[in-house]
Design a protein around this motif. Structure first.
Motif, mmCIF file in Angstrom:
data_model
loop_
_atom_site.group_PDB
_atom_site.id
_atom_site.type_symbol
_atom_site.label_atom_id
_atom_site.label_comp_id
_atom_site.label_asym_id
_atom_site.label_seq_id
_atom_site.Cartn_x
_atom_site.Cartn_y
_atom_site.Cartn_z
ATOM 1 N N THR A 184 31.923 -11.854 14.132
ATOM 2 C CA THR A 184 30.566 -12.132 14.596
ATOM 3 C C THR A 184 30.612 -12.632 16.027
ATOM 4 O O THR A 184 31.342 -13.562 16.349
ATOM 5 C CB THR A 184 29.885 -13.211 13.716
ATOM 6 O OG1 THR A 184 29.872 -12.783 12.361
ATOM 7 C CG2 THR A 184 28.462 -13.463 14.190
ATOM 8 N N LEU A 215 24.296 -8.501 17.628
ATOM 9 C CA LEU A 215 24.997 -8.512 18.911
ATOM 10 C C LEU A 215 23.982 -8.290 20.024
ATOM 11 O O LEU A 215 23.223 -7.315 19.998
ATOM 12 C CB LEU A 215 26.065 -7.424 18.971
ATOM 13 C CG LEU A 215 26.775 -7.247 20.324
ATOM 14 C CD1 LEU A 215 27.521 -8.509 20.719
ATOM 15 C CD2 LEU A 215 27.725 -6.048 20.286
ATOM 16 N N LYS A 242 31.195 0.640 15.446
ATOM 17 C CA LYS A 242 31.004 -0.688 14.842
ATOM 18 C C LYS A 242 29.880 -0.581 13.799
ATOM 19 O O LYS A 242 28.735 -0.991 14.020
ATOM 20 C CB LYS A 242 30.682 -1.718 15.924
ATOM 21 C CG LYS A 242 31.789 -1.807 16.985
ATOM 22 C CD LYS A 242 31.540 -2.908 17.965
ATOM 23 C CE LYS A 242 32.498 -2.827 19.144
ATOM 24 N NZ LYS A 242 33.914 -2.763 18.785
ATOM 25 N N LEU A 269 27.489 -3.477 12.502
ATOM 26 C CA LEU A 269 26.399 -4.015 13.315
ATOM 27 C C LEU A 269 25.065 -3.578 12.726
ATOM 28 O O LEU A 269 24.850 -2.404 12.442
ATOM 29 C CB LEU A 269 26.494 -3.510 14.758
ATOM 30 C CG LEU A 269 27.462 -4.208 15.707
ATOM 31 C CD1 LEU A 269 27.378 -3.558 17.079
ATOM 32 C CD2 LEU A 269 27.160 -5.698 15.816
ATOM 33 N N LEU A 313 21.134 -4.779 17.399
ATOM 34 C CA LEU A 313 21.695 -4.606 18.738
ATOM 35 C C LEU A 313 20.599 -4.810 19.776
ATOM 36 O O LEU A 313 19.559 -4.147 19.732
ATOM 37 C CB LEU A 313 22.289 -3.206 18.889
ATOM 38 C CG LEU A 313 22.879 -2.867 20.262
ATOM 39 C CD1 LEU A 313 24.057 -3.775 20.592
ATOM 40 C CD2 LEU A 313 23.294 -1.391 20.325
#
Length: 472
Positions: free
Chosen positions: A33, A60, A81, A84, A87
């Protein structure tokens, strides 16, 4: 920090003063994380290339992307990724970089297709890359936020994101509509729509006359969209928030088919020249429980001889009312508020010209059980011309008064039967009331006189320098 090799979770949310990330962040291979990553211009900072081998998941946010090259953006390996879910991609508002670089960097930051939230802020490109405009990519996206993309002329077909539940569009100076084609099947899952500071936005569908329906939309926010002259077709709409210069959309709401079914209405209108609302066709009550009004002069008359129309009789089920910045509100709107029999909480703020009922002949409300009979909480602040309150209901449990510099009386001067505030169990806070003598403080001893506030539990009076007494 590169030596903290067992570190799994690094939460940096809200650390917006960070100038860069520590060097060699990519060595933290246990990291799962990383909520906020800011790119710096110094060679001692980590670049987003350091994210390449990190198996990040959850949220993120990548900030200061003006310092990112296309090469480093590709090396960040965001597309692989798959853990995730959220974003956010942010450039600085006043970047001087070549704007074509924004598009190439955004293209290289292509995420995986299962992303649930995408936010893009201060992007300077004139259009979005193909992975955003594709009709098949990002089909699991539930939230999309675009803010400050002021140079952009070409936008995604927002209706193509079939799972989209929340759409927030801010400061998109050249956006004119939400859809340009196939609008009839658009937005099947959208529940919340927010449009803010869209100077060119003028219609819901690009083709004039084409209908765009939001089948399950229940919350809409429209702030400073001066060219928009229509409301969305949304049969399930429950909450409307409008902020505008002229009372254009606000008047449409009051005349719309939404009114009987709304639960929350928040209106802010800057124009003080709007005339009082004319009598409208609807005669039945609406289910509205919360209403927040700022500067909506068309809802109140500035004269005792005219009413603001029949709109207030709809609001018999209103529970909370907040009115503020009504420069045209001079006389206490007793007639308008008479129908608010279910009102529990009322806030009156910054109505600088509002005067007390005793200052207007014939304006006093007679009978303490006839006006707002179920009101339990009253908050009044910033009403500089107010010298006296209206006759307060027996149901009141909380009374807060702030910065009413000319207020002299809590109870009316002529209400001799209400001569004392003695004998009530109340938490009282009286501060910066220079005209209040200590001997006029409420006593806690029993009194044979009538108790004007039998339910009062909390009394706050601050910065009311002319108040003489808490008795009449």
């Amino acid at each position: 920090m590169k030596y903290m090799t067992n570190l799994c979770h690094l939460y940096t949310n809200g650390c917006t003063s960070l100038e860069c990330m520590p060097p060699d962040l990519g060595q933290l291979t246990s990291l799962q994380t990383l909520t906020y990553f800011v790119t710096g211009s110094s060679p001692d900072c980590s670049t987003i290339r350091e994210l390449q081998d990190l198996n990040l998941g959850g949220e993120l946010e990548l900030s200061s992307l003006e310092y990112v090259t296309e090469e480093h953006a590709k090396a960040s390996n965001l597309g692989n990724k798959e853990k995730l879910t959220h974003l956010s991609l942010k450039w600085s508002d006043h970047t001087t970089d070549v704007l074509d670089q924004h598009r190439s960097v955004l293209d290289a930051l292509k995420p995986h297709a299962m992303l649930e939230f995408l936010g893009i802020s201060s992007y300077g490109g004139t259009g979005f890359p193909t992975w955003m405009t594709s009709l098949t990519f990002l089909q699991h996206l539930t939230r999309l936020h675009l803010d400050g993309c002021t140079m952009c002329e070409e936008f995604p077909q927002f209706g193509q994101f079939k799972a989209l539940e929340v759409l927030v569009l801010k400061r998109l100076n050249k956006l004119q509509s939400l859809c340009s084609h196939n609008s009839s099947a658009a937005f099947p899952a959208l529940k919340n729509l927010s449009l803010e500071n869209l100077d060119a936005f003028e219609r819901w569908a690009a083709t004039e006359g084409e209908e765009l329906t939001f089948p399950i939309l229940d919350n809409v926010v429209i702030v400073n969209c001066p060219k928009l002259t229509t409301l969305p077709e949304a049969p399930k709409l429950k909450v409307i928030v409008l902020a505008e210069d002229k009372a254009q959309l606000s008047l449409l709401v009051l005349r719309s088919n939404y009114m009987p079914y709304l639960s929350g209405l928040y209106l802010s209108v800057s124009d003080t020249e709007a005339t009082p609302t004319p009598k409208l066709d609807q005669d039945h009550e609406v289910s509205l429980s919360v209403m927040n009004l700022t500067g909506c002069s068309f809802l109140f008359s500035s004269s005792l001889l005219q009413s603001a129309g029949g709109v207030w009789k709809w609001f018999g089920q209103l529970v909370r009312l907040h009115i503020s910045s009504f420069d045209t509100l001079i006389y206490w709107p007793a007639e308008e508020f008479r129908s608010l029999v279910s009102l529990h909480s009322m806030i009156i703020r910054n109505c600088s010209k509002l005067i007390g009922p005793a200052q207007v002949k014939g304006c006093r409300t007679r009978g303490r059980d006839q006006f707002l009979p179920n009101l339990t909480a009253l908050y009044i602040a910033g009403c500089g011309n107010l010298t006296e309150l209206f006759v307060l209901p027996l149901s009141l449990t909380t009374l807060n008064i702030y910065e009413c510099c000319n207020l002299e009386f809590i109870l009316g001067q002529d209400d001799r039967e209400l001569e004392s505030l003695q004998h009530f169990d109340t938490i009282a806070s009286l501060e910066h009331c220079d005209g209040l003598a200590s001997e006029n403080m409420p006593e806690q001893s029993p009194s044979p006189r009538i108790n004007p506030f039998p339910c009062l539990m909390s009394l706050t009076i601050h910065y009311c320098n002319k108040i003489r007494s808490v008795r009449t």
